[in-house]
Scaffold this motif. Structure first.
Motif, PDB file in Angstrom:
ATOM      1  N   MET A 117      42.864  11.984  21.794  1.00 19.37           N
ATOM      2  CA  MET A 117      41.560  11.713  22.416  1.00 19.37           C
ATOM      3  C   MET A 117      40.664  12.917  22.250  1.00 19.37           C
ATOM      4  SD  MET A 117      42.816   9.979  25.905  1.00 19.37           S
ATOM      5  CE  MET A 117      41.228   9.521  26.569  1.00 19.37           C
ATOM      6  N   PHE A 118      39.376  12.651  21.975  1.00 16.86           N
ATOM      7  CA  PHE A 118      38.465  13.756  21.707  1.00 16.86           C
ATOM      8  C   PHE A 118      37.632  14.165  22.910  1.00 16.86           C
ATOM      9  CE2 PHE A 118      39.313  13.148  17.271  1.00 16.86           C
ATOM     10  CZ  PHE A 118      39.254  14.445  16.824  1.00 16.86           C
TER      11      PHE A 118
ATOM     12  N   GLY B 271      47.360  12.739  24.196  1.00 14.39           N
ATOM     13  CA  GLY B 271      46.888  14.080  24.491  1.00 14.39           C
ATOM     14  C   GLY B 271      45.613  14.386  23.747  1.00 14.39           C
ATOM     15  N   LYS B 272      45.088  15.567  23.989  1.00  7.66           N
ATOM     16  CA  LYS B 272      43.894  15.966  23.250  1.00  7.66           C
ATOM     17  C   LYS B 272      44.319  16.888  22.119  1.00  7.66           C
ATOM     18  CE  LYS B 272      43.148  19.697  26.514  1.00  7.66           C
ATOM     19  NZ  LYS B 272      42.234  20.433  27.355  1.00  7.66           N
TER      20      LYS B 272
ATOM     21  N   HIS C  87      40.594  12.812  28.419  1.00  8.94           N
ATOM     22  CA  HIS C  87      41.377  13.353  27.304  1.00  8.94           C
ATOM     23  C   HIS C  87      42.111  14.624  27.668  1.00  8.94           C
ATOM     24  CE1 HIS C  87      37.980  15.989  27.214  1.00  8.94           C
ATOM     25  NE2 HIS C  87      38.399  16.630  26.147  1.00  8.94           N
TER      26      HIS C  87
ATOM     27  N   THR D 234      44.601  15.433  29.110  1.00 10.45           N
ATOM     28  CA  THR D 234      45.786  14.813  29.671  1.00 10.45           C
ATOM     29  C   THR D 234      46.985  15.074  28.790  1.00 10.45           C
ATOM     30  OG1 THR D 234      44.517  12.983  30.629  1.00 10.45           O
ATOM     31  CG2 THR D 234      46.828  12.551  30.195  1.00 10.45           C
ATOM     32  N   GLU D 235      48.108  15.298  29.427  1.00  9.33           N
ATOM     33  CA  GLU D 235      49.346  15.284  28.672  1.00  9.33           C
ATOM     34  C   GLU D 235      50.164  14.157  29.289  1.00  9.33           C
ATOM     35  OE1 GLU D 235      52.924  18.141  28.771  1.00  9.33           O
ATOM     36  OE2 GLU D 235      51.418  19.085  27.496  1.00  9.33           O
ATOM     37  N   ALA D 236      50.396  13.116  28.508  1.00  9.93           N
ATOM     38  CA  ALA D 236      51.087  11.968  29.075  1.00  9.93           C
ATOM     39  C   ALA D 236      52.078  11.415  28.076  1.00  9.93           C
ATOM     40  CB  ALA D 236      50.094  10.876  29.465  1.00  9.93           C
TER      41      ALA D 236
END
Lengths: 476, 406
Positions: A390-391, A419-420, B341, B343-345
């Motif tokens: 995701m940005f 994650g980013k 974003h 996020t760590e999932a």
């Protein structure tokens, strides 16, 4: 990379992928969807009676079926007005039997394909092009040695006439019946164009078979049908690609793909799609794999306003296997809902699903997948892996897998990560002299590599360029 | 599609229940509101895939076996120093304002048909109040169901800097229902309200008779720096629908949801774990392990929902199912819904059998096959058991698993 080069790259790609041709059409069915429209299409195509009957039956089913509206988190389809979409258009060239040579094509069609780089692809070891301009395949180049081996590659309309029995047996019967979903029914009623591929027993088609589709008519839908029949112990790789210009009217694309993988046969179906940002892309793609058969789906979904696409494989015979590799990219205003479905209906069947998605500028990607292992499908295994990048904070990325396991002697695994882009990775590349954009570009290219490495070089290049185009100017 | 209101229940029923318990007017009103909402409400959502509904709640014909005026239970409560663990009626006498403020604040009675039914009809339950700064260890609730149907509502209120470990056990008593009906219904709603920097671990072990249908919804709201940790063991009942949910509203709040189930014969477990990340820097860890034998069936849904403003989220989910029999079925759907974003999932789910190599290894060292299998199954639950802080709960779960394997 210098800014000059940046500029060049940008104009080059934008110019290549986004342009609009003035449309010229010989036949345009009346707006609206009714029995008359269907009869007119069928008559214009000189179809046999049974095909007309199938179309009419599908139309009935279409009217009887509800819109899919109750899926959790699905794209909004309320703006689709099928009556406003012209179901069938034939370009204003006499292409009933297609042409045998590139030079015979009208200039304006050649020009369209030039911009898309098709002739280069042609030069680059392409063995045959079936290119769909609007709803009909207007160009085909078949190598003689294929014909000698009994391989058939022609447009679907021609196949209905020339290979009637094969089509009658396989067309929307056991693989994708029109009753499967509302858009499969719509497709069954108004389908037009597409490719027919037949590979006889023990035959290996050692070059990818390719088709290129374009939508180039405002407010028209494309309903091309692809039917691939690979007999026992044969092998074929079919590639389809799309790149549509932007328009302001709504477009609906609702294609159908049916693949019959015979015993010990191997079929790979690859597609890179880049629909314009106002297209609803609602496809039904399915493969049936017999004993020992192997099916591979490779797909890149770019563009479109909303996509709902879940290529599925039914593993019917012992030892059949299936691989899915998919990538989805959603930018501003886009909702890409895609995934995979696999039914393990026989022992020793195996499937792997690898899904990558990127969402940016408020785009939404969703992986929606189903793995079903039937009672008695012992010693089957499946592994599903979904990774999402995701940005920004406006974007959304969802993962919704479903697993239905009715058999104990199995090995089932699903994993997903979201994650980013790692700040540390970007920092590392920047400290080696790349600017922020290039660093991110490089990370994304690496992220989608599992997909690109499966594609022939010109498709991999195109996919990377499309991703570049999507990312340009909007990073950092 | 809404659900039929059981014919045997009217507003008079609600009045009777409320009067018998000497409840204040406001609670009667809330019960009636919930009752009136029944017509509008649906049963809890159930996953549907092409040609398959994962659980059939519609088949529960309530009027056949719900008798709201005959609810009997035997509940033993063990309190901890500084905290109050009271039957609902006592709590109304002693802390009416607190209950009035918090009842239904975490679980809206109109969440679905079954929660509304519970709010309208509950006759048992516990209020646990842990004042600011109090450490309440080893709070226990042992509930025995002695009637054909029973509705229980538990409310936990933890003050700021308070902590509590709570162990709830649900089973059937010696009394069987008078009419000998072979189906019973147990409804268990639990809400946990927290204040800043509090800690609540709520462990629950459900071991009802195998003719009981049970619905349980446990939800907690985690305030700033608060931690809510759920342990959910399901072994009994004919059909279990169990939902465990945490709303991580406060910044830096955390939750852990640990589940274990073991189904045999034709038991059906529909187990759900859901987390909403709404605040910043929140963490969730969902771990579920289940074993299925005979014709048992399990359905699992885990949802990790990361909101638009939930910056710096960490969210993890693992679910593993072990199938001991070829007749069993396991369905799983772990879901990630990510709107931020930063996020760590991750989530993962697996289904498989006892590892053959492990079995071979053990049998080659002269352990009989059956014993070896049982040891491996017991070992399979270890990662879940390690999360349980209350020794008694851990021992109980282990013992029940061992019994079932024999």
């Amino acid at each position: 990379m210098s800014s000059d080069q940046d500029h060049l790259k940008q104009t080059d790609t934008e110019d290549r992928f986004d342009f609009k041709k003035e449309e010229k059409s010989a036949f345009r069915s009346e707006k609206g969807l009714n029995e008359e429209t269907i009869r007119a299409i069928s008559e214009d195509k000189d179809e046999p009676e049974w095909m007309l009957e199938r179309r009419l039956r599908a139309l009935e089913q279409y009217h009887a079926m509800p819109m899919p509206t109750d899926w959790p988190g699905q794209p909004d389809l309320s703006e689709i007005d099928v009556d406003e979409i012209v179901p069938y258009i034939r370009p204003d060239v006499d292409t009933r039997g297609g042409v045998d040579d590139w030079t015979e094509l009208p200039d304006e069609i050649k020009d369209t394909f030039d911009k898309l780089g098709i002739p280069e692809a042609e030069k680059n070891a392409l063995s045959g092009v079936g290119a769909q301009y609007e709803s009909e395949v207007v160009y085909q180049n078949m190598q003689e040695r294929w014909e000698e081996k009994g391989v058939v590659f022609c447009n679907m309309d021609e196949a209905v006439r020339e290979h009637e029995e094969l089509v009658r047996e396989h067309f929307m019967t056991t693989c994708v019946p029109p009753s499967d979903n509302k858009f499969a029914a719509l497709h069954g009623a108004v389908w037009s164009g597409g490719s027919f591929v037949y590979v006889p027993e023990d035959t290996t088609v050692d070059m990818p078979v390719q088709a290129y589709f374009r939508m180039n008519s405002e407010g028209m839908g494309q309903f091309e049908h692809t039917l691939i029949i690979a007999e026992e112990n044969s092998e074929v790789h079919y590639i389809e690609g799309c790149s549509a210009p932007k328009y302001s009217a709504f477009n609906l694309h609702s294609g159908g793909v049916e693949v019959f993988v015979g015993e010990d046969a191997h079929v790979q179906y690859s597609t890179v799609q880049n629909w314009s940002k106002n297209t609803y892309n609602l496809n039904t793609k399915r493969a049936l794999a017999e004993k020992g058969g192997r099916m591979e789906w490779i797909s890149g979904s770019m563009g479109s306003k909303a996509t709902m696409l879940y290529p599925s494989t039914i593993l019917k015979g012992r030892g059949a296997s299936d691989n899915h590799i998919t990538i989805a990219f959603a930018g501003e205003g886009q909702n890409i809902d895609t995934g995979a479905k696999v039914y393990h209906n026989a022992p020793n069947t195996k499937s792997t699903i690898e899904s990558k998605s990127i969402s940016k500028d408020g785009g939404r990607t969703n992986y929606r997948g189903l793995v079903h292992i039937a009672d008695g499908a012992e010693d089957s295994s499946t592994a599903v892996e979904c990774d999402a990048l995701m940005f920004d904070n406006e974007s959304t990325s969802d993962t919704m897998p479903y697993m239905e396991i009715n058999e104990s002697k199995v090995d089932v695994a699903h994993e997903a990560t979201v994650g980013k882009i790692g700040d540390e990775d970007v920092f590392y590349l920047q400290s080696r002299g790349l600017d922020d954009d290039d660093a991110k570009q490089m990370i994304v290219s690496g992220f989608i590599e599992p997909i690109t490495e499966e594609l022939p070089i010109e498709y991999a290049v195109e996919l990377n360029r499309l991703v570049e185009l999507e990312m340009e100017g909007s990073l950092g | 599609m809404s659900t039929q209101v059981p014919l045997s229940i009217s507003e008079d029923t609600i009045h009777t229940i409320s009067e018998e318990r000497g409840e204040p007017e406001w609670l009667l009103e809330r019960r009636l509101e919930a009752f009136r909402a029944l017509e509008e409400l649906d049963l809890p959502d159930v996953i549907q895939t092409p040609g398959r509904r994962w659980t059939n709640l519609e088949d529960l014909a309530f009027e056949e076996f719900v008798d709201p005026l005959d609810q009997r239970d035997e509940t033993e409560r063990v309190t901890a120093e500084g905290a109050e663990v009271l039957p609902f009626t006592d709590a109304l006498d002693e802390h009416e304002e607190l209950v009035r403020e918090r009842f239904g604040s975490v679980v809206d009675p109109e969440t679905n048909y079954l929660t509304a039914l519970s709010a309208a009809l509950f006759t048992t339950g516990t209020v646990i109040h842990v004042p600011d700064g109090v450490d309440a260890e080893d709070v226990k609730i042992r509930a025995e169901m002695n009637s054909g149907s029973l509705f229980s509502h538990t409310l936990v209120v933890a003050g700021s800097n308070a902590s509590a470990t709570i162990l709830e056990r649900v089973s059937n008593g010696e009394d069987t229902p008078a009419d000998g009906d072979d189906r019973r219904y147990f409804s268990n709603v639990v809400e946990v309200a927290t204040d800043e920097n509090s800690y609540v671990q709520y462990g629950s072990l459900q071991n009802l008779d195998e003719d009981v249908y049970t619905y349980s919804l446990k939800r907690g709201d985690a305030a700033r720096y608060a931690t809510i940790s759920w342990i959910e063991g399901n072994l009994g009942s004919r059909l279990t629908r169990s939902d465990i949910e945490t709303e991580l509203d406060g910044d830096s709040s955390e939750t852990k949801i640990v589940g274990a189930f073991f189904g045999h014969d034709d038991q059906h477990f529909d187990v759900n774990a859901r987390v909403w990340h709404n605040g910043e820097h929140t963490t969730a860890d969902l771990v579920t392990r289940g074993v299925l034998d005979d014709e048992a069936r399990s359905v699992y849904e885990g949802v990790q929902d990361v909101g638009r403003e939930a910056w710096d989220t960490s969210s993890y989910q693992r679910e593993n199912t072990l199938m001991l029999s070829d007749e069993s079925e396991a369905d799983a759907s772990p879901k990630l819904i990510i709107h931020n974003h930063d996020t760590e999932a991750s989530h993962s789910a697996t289904v498989g059998q006892v590892d053959r190599e492990d079995l071979f290894y053990m049998t080659s060292r002269s352990i009989p096959p059956r014993t070896a299998r049982n040891m491996l199954v017991e070992g399979f639950f270890v990662p879940v058991l390690e999360e349980v802080e209350v020794d008694e709960l851990r021992d109980d779960i282990q013992e029940l698993i061992a019994q079932r394997l024999d």
